[in-house]
Structure formats: C-alpha cells, structure tokens
Design a protein around this motif. Structure first.
Motif, PDB file in Angstrom:
ATOM      1  N   GLU A  80     -24.742 -15.864   3.931  1.00  0.00           N
ATOM      2  CA  GLU A  80     -23.276 -15.911   3.864  1.00  0.00           C
ATOM      3  C   GLU A  80     -22.679 -14.515   3.776  1.00  0.00           C
ATOM      4  OE1 GLU A  80     -22.567 -20.123   1.485  1.00  0.00           O
ATOM      5  OE2 GLU A  80     -22.482 -18.227   0.392  1.00  0.00           O
ATOM      6  N   LEU A  88     -27.907 -18.750   8.883  1.00  0.00           N
ATOM      7  CA  LEU A  88     -27.218 -19.503   7.831  1.00  0.00           C
ATOM      8  C   LEU A  88     -27.379 -21.002   8.012  1.00  0.00           C
ATOM      9  CD1 LEU A  88     -25.383 -19.594   5.353  1.00  0.00           C
ATOM     10  CD2 LEU A  88     -23.425 -19.478   6.888  1.00  0.00           C
ATOM     11  N   CYS A  92     -28.994 -23.540   5.246  1.00  0.00           N
ATOM     12  CA  CYS A  92     -28.193 -24.644   4.691  1.00  0.00           C
ATOM     13  C   CYS A  92     -28.896 -25.983   4.909  1.00  0.00           C
ATOM     14  CB  CYS A  92     -26.805 -24.660   5.315  1.00  0.00           C
ATOM     15  SG  CYS A  92     -25.773 -23.291   4.804  1.00  0.00           S
ATOM     16  N   THR A 160     -23.149 -24.674  -1.068  1.00  0.00           N
ATOM     17  CA  THR A 160     -21.750 -24.286  -0.931  1.00  0.00           C
ATOM     18  C   THR A 160     -20.908 -25.532  -0.684  1.00  0.00           C
ATOM     19  OG1 THR A 160     -21.950 -23.988   1.452  1.00  0.00           O
ATOM     20  CG2 THR A 160     -22.391 -22.068   0.054  1.00  0.00           C
TER      21      THR A 160
END
Length: 167
Positions: A80, A88, A92, A160
């Motif tokens: 990030e 990313l 994730c 997140t």
C-alpha cells in the motif's frame, strides 16, 4: 552508642509506561536507516517456508498461522505504501485466504487451505522476501509497517477496509 545509619539510596526516577514506550521507539528508529541484512531476510524466508509447508500438509499450528498472518499484514501495508505496489492484489487475496483458514479452524480445529489458497500464500511469501531484499529497503520501513499493522490490530481489523468490503 550511636546507631549507624544506612546510606541513603540514590534517587531513581520512575518513568510512566508511555515514557518507556517513547524511549524504546526512539531507540528503534535510531537504527532505522540500516539496510536489512541478507542473512536476516533469508532466515525470515526459511521460517515462512516452514510454516507454509506445515499449512500445505495440514499440520500447521497457531504459531505457523501467526507467522503467515504477520507476513501477509506486513506485505499488504508495504505494498500500500509503494514497496512492491504491483503485488498489492496478491497480498490482499492471500490475507483473505488466511482469514478463511482461521475461520475454518474455528469450525473444525485444523488449519487447512485450498489449492488456490496455498498458491496465493506462497506468492505472498515470495513478495515479502522481494520486499525485504529490494534495493534501498531499510529497517525503518519495517518498523513503520509494523506500527501500522499494530494500529490496525488495535482497531480490530487485520485487513484494510477495502479488502473487508470485497470479502
């Protein structure tokens, strides 16, 4: 006959927990410009490889899951912030797979991952190693990422907000 007096103890200040934490943080960040040692990066990779193999065999323990989850959280935060930003999505997805493994463990008592999950977690480990060995990567980035992960854990979310919505 006079009593002998004990010598007076030297005054030692008592610091609050916040002051001690501040001093420890300052001590860490003084070393933040140091580059990550190749041997240390290799040790981290070997440890994560062992945890991944245990997960693949179905013999993973809570310690293995902790190591893999920590690596995934660090990889996501660093991606990030621009260190391996192109990976990313992989990081994730690996975090989401690790969350599924933890949910399955709560139901049946074993840490088990699917074939795609195993592949994504392996890719995340490779990304984490690439981050550690990237040119210009220094210990300060690891310290900052660890602080962000700790803040997110205190808030109760490991992933997140965008990842939680996608799951």
């Amino acid at each position: 006959m006079a009593k002998s007096k004990k010598p007076r103890k030297a005054y030692r200040p008592h610091y609050s927990r916040d002051a001690q934490l501040e001093a420890a943080t300052d001590a860490l960040f003084k070393r933040s410009a140091e580059s990550v040692n190749q041997a240390a990066a290799d040790d981290i990779l070997l440890s994560l490889d062992a945890s991944w193999l245990h997960l693949r065999k179905g013999t993973a323990t809570a310690l293995d899951m902790n190591a893999l989850t920590t690596a995934a959280n660090m990889a996501v935060v660093l991606a990030e912030k621009g260190v391996g930003a192109e990976f990313l999505d992989v990081c994730c997805k690996a975090s989401i797979e690790l969350q599924r493994v933890k949910t399955y463990h709560a139901q049946c008592g074993r840490y088990v991952a699917s074939g795609l999950g195993i592949k994504l977690i392996r890719e995340m480990i490779d990304v984490r190693y690439a981050q550690l060995t990237a040119d210009g990567y220094c210990a300060g980035l690891d310290y900052q990422a660890a602080q962000i992960v700790a803040d997110r854990m205190r808030e109760g979310c490991v992933l997140t907000n965008a990842d939680l919505k996608a799951a």
